[in-house]
Design a protein around this motif. Structure first.
Motif, PDB file in Angstrom:
ATOM      1  N   ARG A  86       0.832  -1.211   0.000  1.00 40.08           N
ATOM      2  CA  ARG A  86       0.000   0.000   0.000  1.00 40.08           C
ATOM      3  C   ARG A  86       0.866   1.260   0.000  1.00 40.08           C
ATOM      4  O   ARG A  86       0.544   2.233  -0.676  1.00 40.08           O
ATOM      5  CB  ARG A  86      -0.940  -0.008   1.200  1.00 40.08           C
ATOM      6  CG  ARG A  86      -2.032  -1.071   1.061  1.00 40.08           C
ATOM      7  CD  ARG A  86      -2.948  -1.075   2.240  1.00 40.08           C
ATOM      8  NE  ARG A  86      -2.304  -1.801   3.336  1.00 40.08           N
ATOM      9  CZ  ARG A  86      -2.592  -1.652   4.602  1.00 40.08           C
ATOM     10  NH1 ARG A  86      -3.498  -0.782   4.983  1.00 40.08           N
ATOM     11  NH2 ARG A  86      -1.973  -2.359   5.511  1.00 40.08           N
ATOM     12  N   ILE A  87       1.979   1.222   0.737  1.00 43.29           N
ATOM     13  CA  ILE A  87       2.896   2.374   0.732  1.00 43.29           C
ATOM     14  C   ILE A  87       3.497   2.546  -0.655  1.00 43.29           C
ATOM     15  O   ILE A  87       3.583   3.661  -1.184  1.00 43.29           O
ATOM     16  CB  ILE A  87       3.997   2.203   1.799  1.00 43.29           C
ATOM     17  CG1 ILE A  87       3.387   2.324   3.192  1.00 43.29           C
ATOM     18  CG2 ILE A  87       5.100   3.233   1.608  1.00 43.29           C
ATOM     19  CD1 ILE A  87       4.346   1.986   4.318  1.00 43.29           C
ATOM     20  N   ARG A  88       3.909   1.455  -1.276  1.00 41.03           N
ATOM     21  CA  ARG A  88       4.475   1.507  -2.627  1.00 41.03           C
ATOM     22  C   ARG A  88       3.456   2.045  -3.624  1.00 41.03           C
ATOM     23  O   ARG A  88       3.782   2.879  -4.468  1.00 41.03           O
ATOM     24  CB  ARG A  88       4.941   0.114  -3.044  1.00 41.03           C
ATOM     25  CG  ARG A  88       5.578   0.081  -4.411  1.00 41.03           C
ATOM     26  CD  ARG A  88       6.093  -1.322  -4.740  1.00 41.03           C
ATOM     27  NE  ARG A  88       6.696  -1.358  -6.045  1.00 41.03           N
ATOM     28  CZ  ARG A  88       6.014  -1.543  -7.185  1.00 41.03           C
ATOM     29  NH1 ARG A  88       4.717  -1.716  -7.149  1.00 41.03           N
ATOM     30  NH2 ARG A  88       6.644  -1.569  -8.339  1.00 41.03           N
ATOM     31  N   HIS A  93       1.408   6.306  -7.166  1.00 39.44           N
ATOM     32  CA  HIS A  93       0.317   7.207  -7.539  1.00 39.44           C
ATOM     33  C   HIS A  93       0.618   8.658  -7.180  1.00 39.44           C
ATOM     34  O   HIS A  93      -0.216   9.530  -7.381  1.00 39.44           O
ATOM     35  CB  HIS A  93      -0.991   6.755  -6.870  1.00 39.44           C
ATOM     36  CG  HIS A  93      -1.565   5.530  -7.484  1.00 39.44           C
ATOM     37  ND1 HIS A  93      -1.687   4.353  -6.781  1.00 39.44           N
ATOM     38  CD2 HIS A  93      -2.011   5.281  -8.726  1.00 39.44           C
ATOM     39  CE1 HIS A  93      -2.209   3.436  -7.580  1.00 39.44           C
ATOM     40  NE2 HIS A  93      -2.415   3.963  -8.770  1.00 39.44           N
ATOM     41  N   ARG A  94       1.779   8.889  -6.621  1.00 42.83           N
ATOM     42  CA  ARG A  94       2.259  10.231  -6.280  1.00 42.83           C
ATOM     43  C   ARG A  94       1.330  10.972  -5.319  1.00 42.83           C
ATOM     44  O   ARG A  94       1.028  12.150  -5.508  1.00 42.83           O
ATOM     45  CB  ARG A  94       2.512  11.033  -7.544  1.00 42.83           C
ATOM     46  CG  ARG A  94       3.626  10.447  -8.389  1.00 42.83           C
ATOM     47  CD  ARG A  94       3.841  11.249  -9.647  1.00 42.83           C
ATOM     48  NE  ARG A  94       5.028  10.830 -10.367  1.00 42.83           N
ATOM     49  CZ  ARG A  94       5.036   9.910 -11.312  1.00 42.83           C
ATOM     50  NH1 ARG A  94       3.923   9.288 -11.622  1.00 42.83           N
ATOM     51  NH2 ARG A  94       6.152   9.593 -11.928  1.00 42.83           N
ATOM     52  N   ILE A  95       0.881  10.271  -4.277  1.00 46.87           N
ATOM     53  CA  ILE A  95       0.046  10.882  -3.247  1.00 46.87           C
ATOM     54  C   ILE A  95       0.963  11.754  -2.381  1.00 46.87           C
ATOM     55  O   ILE A  95       2.001  11.279  -1.927  1.00 46.87           O
ATOM     56  CB  ILE A  95      -0.641   9.799  -2.378  1.00 46.87           C
ATOM     57  CG1 ILE A  95      -1.361   8.758  -3.246  1.00 46.87           C
ATOM     58  CG2 ILE A  95      -1.590  10.434  -1.370  1.00 46.87           C
ATOM     59  CD1 ILE A  95      -2.430   9.293  -4.130  1.00 46.87           C
ATOM     60  N   GLY A 119      11.150   9.103   1.334  1.00 46.86           N
ATOM     61  CA  GLY A 119      11.743   7.848   1.776  1.00 46.86           C
ATOM     62  C   GLY A 119      11.080   7.311   3.019  1.00 46.86           C
ATOM     63  O   GLY A 119       9.902   7.521   3.258  1.00 46.86           O
ATOM     64  N   GLY A 120      11.871   6.627   3.853  1.00 45.61           N
ATOM     65  CA  GLY A 120      11.331   5.973   5.027  1.00 45.61           C
ATOM     66  C   GLY A 120      11.221   6.854   6.258  1.00 45.61           C
ATOM     67  O   GLY A 120      10.739   6.413   7.275  1.00 45.61           O
ATOM     68  N   GLY A 121      11.696   8.091   6.185  1.00 44.83           N
ATOM     69  CA  GLY A 121      11.632   8.972   7.343  1.00 44.83           C
ATOM     70  C   GLY A 121      10.203   9.257   7.751  1.00 44.83           C
ATOM     71  O   GLY A 121       9.374   9.589   6.912  1.00 44.83           O
ATOM     72  N   LYS A 122       9.890   9.135   9.047  1.00 46.80           N
ATOM     73  CA  LYS A 122       8.521   9.361   9.514  1.00 46.80           C
ATOM     74  C   LYS A 122       8.507  10.521  10.496  1.00 46.80           C
ATOM     75  O   LYS A 122       9.467  10.739  11.225  1.00 46.80           O
ATOM     76  CB  LYS A 122       7.953   8.119  10.179  1.00 46.80           C
ATOM     77  CG  LYS A 122       7.743   6.979   9.214  1.00 46.80           C
ATOM     78  CD  LYS A 122       7.094   5.814   9.883  1.00 46.80           C
ATOM     79  CE  LYS A 122       6.897   4.679   8.892  1.00 46.80           C
ATOM     80  NZ  LYS A 122       6.252   3.547   9.502  1.00 46.80           N
TER      81      LYS A 122
END
Length: 130
Positions: A86-88, A93-95, A119-122
């Motif tokens: 879902r993240i991919r 889809h460039r959300i 990236g993976g930074g949250k």
């Protein structure tokens, strides 16, 4: 085509037509090409996609999406398949933003937010109801 002017003689009319945008479809096509589909937040059809980590967090995620929509934000809940997929999909889809809700976020009253291309930074931000 002719008209009679002030001098009582026949004149041929001239019309100047200026189109800044052209056809609306061409304008939207130009926008899509310019941004490469990665629209800025204000223009994106879907501004944030909320992803619950598992089905058990679906009701909390639904409630948060409802709050976002009530606040005028274009948000969608995606609870299918695996979280990684879902993240991919959201990246493809460039959300602009992806919000992930899991046990830690429910306990803290926050949402883990990922920026498009970040990236993976949250980064954690407060939920609207808090």
């Amino acid at each position: 085509m002719e008209y009679i002017g002030e001098d009582s003689r026949a004149h041929r009319p001239v019309m100047l037509h200026r189109v800044l945008v052209g056809a609306m479809e061409r304008f939207v096509g130009g926008l899509v090409e310019h941004y490469g589909g990665a629209f800025p937040l204000w223009l994106a059809p879907e501004q944030i996609r909320i992803l619950p980590v598992s089905e058990s967090f679906g009701s909390d995620a639904e409630g948060f999406v409802g709050e976002l929509v009530a606040a005028g934000i274009r948000a969608i809940l995606d609870a299918r398949e695996t979280l990684g997929r879902r993240i991919r999909d959201a990246e493809l889809h460039r959300i602009p933003y992806v919000g992930v809700i899991g046990a830690r976020e429910i306990g803290d009253g926050t949402v883990a937010v990922r920026r498009r291309g970040g990236g993976g930074g949250k980064r954690l931000c407060r939920a609207l109801s808090s």
